[in-house]
Design an enzyme around this catalytic site. Structure first.
Site, short mmCIF file in Angstrom:
data_model
loop_
_atom_site.label_atom_id
_atom_site.label_comp_id
_atom_site.label_asym_id
_atom_site.label_seq_id
_atom_site.Cartn_x
_atom_site.Cartn_y
_atom_site.Cartn_z
CB THR A 87 -0.90 0.03 1.25
OG1 THR A 87 -1.63 -1.20 1.31
CG2 THR A 87 -1.86 1.19 1.20
CE LYS A 162 -5.12 -1.07 1.57
NZ LYS A 162 -5.37 -2.33 2.21
CE LYS A 237 1.51 2.25 4.09
NZ LYS A 237 2.16 1.01 3.72
P1 NAD Z 1 6.08 -5.69 7.37
O1 NAD Z 1 6.78 -4.53 7.97
O2 NAD Z 1 5.77 -6.88 8.21
O3 NAD Z 1 6.88 -6.20 6.08
C1 NAD Z 1 7.62 -5.38 5.22
C2 NAD Z 1 8.94 -6.11 4.93
O4 NAD Z 1 9.70 -5.34 3.98
C3 NAD Z 1 9.83 -6.26 6.18
O5 NAD Z 1 10.12 -7.63 6.39
C4 NAD Z 1 11.09 -5.46 5.84
O6 NAD Z 1 12.28 -6.02 6.36
C5 NAD Z 1 11.06 -5.52 4.32
N1 NAD Z 1 11.87 -4.48 3.68
C6 NAD Z 1 12.00 -3.18 4.04
N2 NAD Z 1 12.84 -2.55 3.19
C7 NAD Z 1 13.25 -3.48 2.29
C8 NAD Z 1 14.12 -3.45 1.17
N3 NAD Z 1 14.73 -2.31 0.81
N4 NAD Z 1 14.32 -4.59 0.48
C9 NAD Z 1 13.70 -5.75 0.84
N5 NAD Z 1 12.87 -5.85 1.90
C10 NAD Z 1 12.64 -4.72 2.61
O7 NAD Z 1 4.73 -5.08 6.75
P2 NAD Z 1 3.43 -5.91 6.26
O8 NAD Z 1 2.42 -5.92 7.36
O9 NAD Z 1 3.88 -7.17 5.61
O10 NAD Z 1 2.86 -4.90 5.16
C11 NAD Z 1 3.43 -4.81 3.86
C12 NAD Z 1 2.56 -3.89 3.02
O11 NAD Z 1 1.23 -4.41 2.96
C13 NAD Z 1 2.44 -2.48 3.56
O12 NAD Z 1 2.48 -1.58 2.46
C14 NAD Z 1 1.10 -2.47 4.24
O13 NAD Z 1 0.51 -1.20 4.29
C15 NAD Z 1 0.32 -3.40 3.36
N6 NAD Z 1 -0.82 -4.08 4.01
C16 NAD Z 1 -0.68 -4.61 5.25
C17 NAD Z 1 -1.76 -5.23 5.85
C18 NAD Z 1 -1.65 -5.85 7.23
O14 NAD Z 1 -2.68 -6.20 7.81
N7 NAD Z 1 -0.44 -6.04 7.77
C19 NAD Z 1 -3.01 -5.28 5.18
C20 NAD Z 1 -3.10 -4.77 3.91
C21 NAD Z 1 -2.00 -4.15 3.34
#
Ligand code: NAD
Length: 289
Positions: A87, A162, A237
């Site tokens: 997102t 979204k 966010k």
């Molecule tokens: P998270 O923080 O658990 O995962 C993100 C991952 O990206 C982390 O493991 C981090 O180490 C990795 N990362 C950061 N910089 C990086 C780089 N340069 N190269 C490679 N990896 C890198 O977050 P999440 O909960 O998995 O969410 C991910 C996305 O999904 C976000 O944009 C969030 O808004 C969206 N989202 C989350 C949810 C939810 O319920 N958690 C629901 C819908 C959408």
């Protein structure tokens, strides 16, 4: 298919695992999280992307997405598709798609709803922006990771869908919570209020499917001491992204702006951090008017 998967956090890891379980060859990279079972480890994002037919990104924000795209796009083979499921802001989604298209790649923005539970169960909904041929190429993967994929339009349309959806969600959750708190003050029983509103014109997903009052309606995070679920900081966010988009598009969104400022106060100055976004109800009750 050969899939490169960048970002193996709470959402990315189970999505990558589901693709591997379905028989795809998934090579993953994350700067911090370990590769889950079934996913081949790469030493860089570019390495994960090199041979891939589709590269999927699941990253925290637009700034990181842009940095990862700068590394990954030059490494990808012509005709492959870069599919961002994070997102992020609409402007970053469009900039990354433009760079991918200029490099002879397909590009999709495909944010999801359904949360961590949906990622694990393979029941996410994908909202997708980009060209029809790229959508058709990646659709079988959406079917593995989710149960529904809607092609919303050109690049950025997925992110737009979204943030419009989540702006409605933030506003209706606040409205539902303040109404419950007012009902308390008026001496109206919460169950009676649910019985009426859930079958009347005030009904919404927040009331009917995710009721913020404990013990009322279907099971929700309110019944689990407001443990997320959908954390208040993630709602903040998304409301920040919707206000950013409203400003850049010149849209008038006063309710979205107010929801954003209430969630900002809740997360940054009250006790909202780490709680479900429906914990606005005890917050309104606690404010005592
Ligand atoms: P998270 O923080 O658990 O995962 C993100 C991952 O990206 C982390 O493991 C981090 O180490 C990795 N990362 C950061 N910089 C990086 C780089 N340069 N190269 C490679 N990896 C890198 O977050 P999440 O909960 O998995 O969410 C991910 C996305 O999904 C976000 O944009 C969030 O808004 C969206 N989202 C989350 C949810 C939810 O319920 N958690 C629901 C819908 C959408």
């Amino acid at each position: 298919m050969k899939i490169g998967f960048i970002g193996l956090g709470n959402m990315g890891a189970p999505m990558a695992v589901n693709l591997a379980k379905a028989g795809h060859k998934v090579t993953g990279f994350d700067t911090a999280a370990p590769e889950p079972d079934g996913v081949i480890a790469a030493t860089s994002a570019a390495e994960a992307a090199r041979d891939a037919d589709v590269v999927i990104a699941m990253l925290p924000n637009g700034k990181i997405l842009r940095a990862v795209a700068d590394q990954v796009i030059p490494a990808m083979k012509t005709g492959a598709v870069f599919c961002d499921c994070s997102t992020v802001d609409v402007d970053s989604a469009r900039a990354v798609a433009d760079a991918a298209l200029a490099a002879g790649l397909g590009a999709l923005d495909a944010p999801v709803s359904g949360g961590i539970g949906g990622a694990q169960a393979g029941t996410l909904t994908f909202m997708v922006g980009g060209r029809a041929d790229a959508f058709a190429a990646v659709e079988p993967l959406f079917q593995v990771m989710g149960q529904k994929a809607v092609h919303c339009g050109d690049s950025g349309a997925g992110q737009a869908a979204k943030i419009c959806n989540n702006m409605i969600l933030g506003v209706t959750m606040i409205a539902t919570c303040e109404a419950f708190a007012m009902a308390d003050k008026l001496g109206l029983d919460r169950q009676k209020m649910f019985d009426v509103v859930s079958t009347s014109s005030g009904y919404s997903w927040s009331m009917n499917a995710y009721c913020p009052a404990p013990g009322i309606g279907p099971k929700s995070p309110a019944d689990n001491d407001y443990k997320p679920g959908f954390a208040a900081e993630l709602m903040l966010k998304d409301l920040n992204l919707s206000q950013q988009a409203a400003e850049s598009a010149g849209a008038d969104t006063p309710m979205g702006a107010l929801a954003r400022s209430l969630y900002e106060r809740f997360v940054e100055r009250e006790d909202g951090l780490g709680r479900d976004f429906s914990a606005m109800l005890p917050r309104f009750v606690g404010r005592n008017g």
